[in-house]
Design a protein around this motif. Structure first.
Motif, PDB file in Angstrom:
ATOM      1  N   ASP A  90      40.343  31.948  38.923  1.00 36.71           N
ATOM      2  CA  ASP A  90      41.212  32.554  37.904  1.00 36.71           C
ATOM      3  C   ASP A  90      40.818  33.990  37.571  1.00 36.71           C
ATOM      4  N   PHE A  91      39.643  34.403  38.041  1.00 34.20           N
ATOM      5  CA  PHE A  91      39.198  35.756  37.722  1.00 34.20           C
ATOM      6  C   PHE A  91      40.011  36.751  38.531  1.00 34.20           C
ATOM      7  N   ARG A  92      40.851  37.550  37.842  1.00 39.90           N
ATOM      8  CA  ARG A  92      41.752  38.454  38.543  1.00 39.90           C
ATOM      9  C   ARG A  92      41.141  39.821  38.803  1.00 39.90           C
ATOM     10  N   GLY A  93      40.047  40.126  38.150  1.00 42.00           N
ATOM     11  CA  GLY A  93      39.406  41.405  38.395  1.00 42.00           C
ATOM     12  C   GLY A  93      40.060  42.579  37.678  1.00 42.00           C
ATOM     13  N   ASP A  94      40.958  42.296  36.729  1.00 41.73           N
ATOM     14  CA  ASP A  94      41.561  43.406  35.984  1.00 41.73           C
ATOM     15  C   ASP A  94      40.667  43.842  34.813  1.00 41.73           C
ATOM     16  N   ALA A  95      39.679  43.018  34.506  1.00 43.31           N
ATOM     17  CA  ALA A  95      38.650  43.404  33.528  1.00 43.31           C
ATOM     18  C   ALA A  95      37.311  43.230  34.229  1.00 43.31           C
ATOM     19  N   ARG A  96      36.246  43.735  33.608  1.00 43.31           N
ATOM     20  CA  ARG A  96      34.940  43.534  34.227  1.00 43.31           C
ATOM     21  C   ARG A  96      34.566  42.056  34.202  1.00 43.31           C
ATOM     22  N   PHE A  97      33.743  41.633  35.152  1.00 46.15           N
ATOM     23  CA  PHE A  97      33.303  40.242  35.204  1.00 46.15           C
ATOM     24  C   PHE A  97      32.616  39.854  33.899  1.00 46.15           C
ATOM     25  N   SER A  98      31.804  40.769  33.339  1.00 48.76           N
ATOM     26  CA  SER A  98      31.099  40.471  32.086  1.00 48.76           C
ATOM     27  C   SER A  98      32.083  40.218  30.940  1.00 48.76           C
ATOM     28  N   THR A  99      33.215  40.929  30.954  1.00 44.39           N
ATOM     29  CA  THR A  99      34.231  40.741  29.920  1.00 44.39           C
ATOM     30  C   THR A  99      34.871  39.360  30.054  1.00 44.39           C
ATOM     31  N   TRP A 100      35.186  38.999  31.288  1.00 42.78           N
ATOM     32  CA  TRP A 100      35.771  37.683  31.580  1.00 42.78           C
ATOM     33  C   TRP A 100      34.791  36.580  31.182  1.00 42.78           C
ATOM     34  N   LEU A 101      33.523  36.789  31.539  1.00 38.49           N
ATOM     35  CA  LEU A 101      32.473  35.818  31.240  1.00 38.49           C
ATOM     36  C   LEU A 101      32.355  35.632  29.731  1.00 38.49           C
ATOM     37  N   TYR A 102      32.514  36.732  28.999  1.00 36.94           N
ATOM     38  CA  TYR A 102      32.401  36.666  27.544  1.00 36.94           C
ATOM     39  C   TYR A 102      33.454  35.756  26.932  1.00 36.94           C
TER      40      TYR A 102
END
Length: 186
Positions: A67-79
């Motif tokens: 589901d990680f689309r990469g439109d935000a940083r990975f750390s942001t998604w992880l948060y």
């Protein structure tokens, strides 16, 4: 071979993991372990629960990497995963946590062994702030997120984040002066 992986960007690692090199997920875990743990610990207030939730965060991240689309940083998604995992955990446990945390804090400010580093003192001071203040400070300093990214995570305008960060810093300074003045003099 391990050292080659460390030079790769998050996006490159994620691309390879999705292609089937699942063992590379360990590199992402290593990269974000302390970031996730610090965020979780702030919400939980004790290491035992924090370790359990942090592990849960990485399990969820691994399962939903597609589901990680990469439109935000990975750390942001992880948060965002950290946020939902903490909320779920605390809903199950809430009443005990708050009271325990206050007692634990009161106890460890009087224990000289606990004051061995400014980092510990800072972390304890941040835990005395409201969750909103703690969140904005953690994202800014620990996660090194930009004001825009913090805004996206917290669902706020960039300007509001700026004001909150300013206020949170001010409150943090007050807390440190009030609780830790004696320590800093010694």
């Amino acid at each position: 071979m391990g050292s080659m992986q460390t030079g790769q960007t998050d996006a490159e690692l994620i691309h390879r993991i999705r292609k089937g090199e699942h063992t590379l997920f360990a590199c992402l875990v290593e990269r974000y372990q302390s970031y996730v743990f610090t965020l979780v610990l702030r919400q939980m207030g004790n290491r035992e629960d924090a370790e359990e939730v942090a592990q849960d965060v990485f399990v969820k991240a691994y399962r939903s990497l597609a589901d990680f689309r990469g439109d935000a940083r990975f750390s942001t998604w992880l948060y965002t995963i950290v946020k939902t995992s903490c909320a779920t955990f605390l809903r199950r446990k809430r009443p005990v946590i708050n009271s325990l945390d206050k007692v634990e804090l009161a106890a460890d400010t009087q224990n000289p062994a606990e004051t061995r580093s400014r980092h510990d003192a800072l972390n304890r001071a941040i835990r005395l702030l409201s969750p909103e203040d703690a969140q904005v400070l953690t994202l800014f300093y620990q996660g090194e997120q930009t004001l825009e990214e913090i805004g996206r995570i917290m669902g706020l305008e960039t300007n509001t984040v700026k004001v909150r960060l300013h206020r949170a810093r001010h409150r943090l300074r007050e807390v440190i002066e009030k609780h830790y003045r004696r320590e800093s003099i010694n």
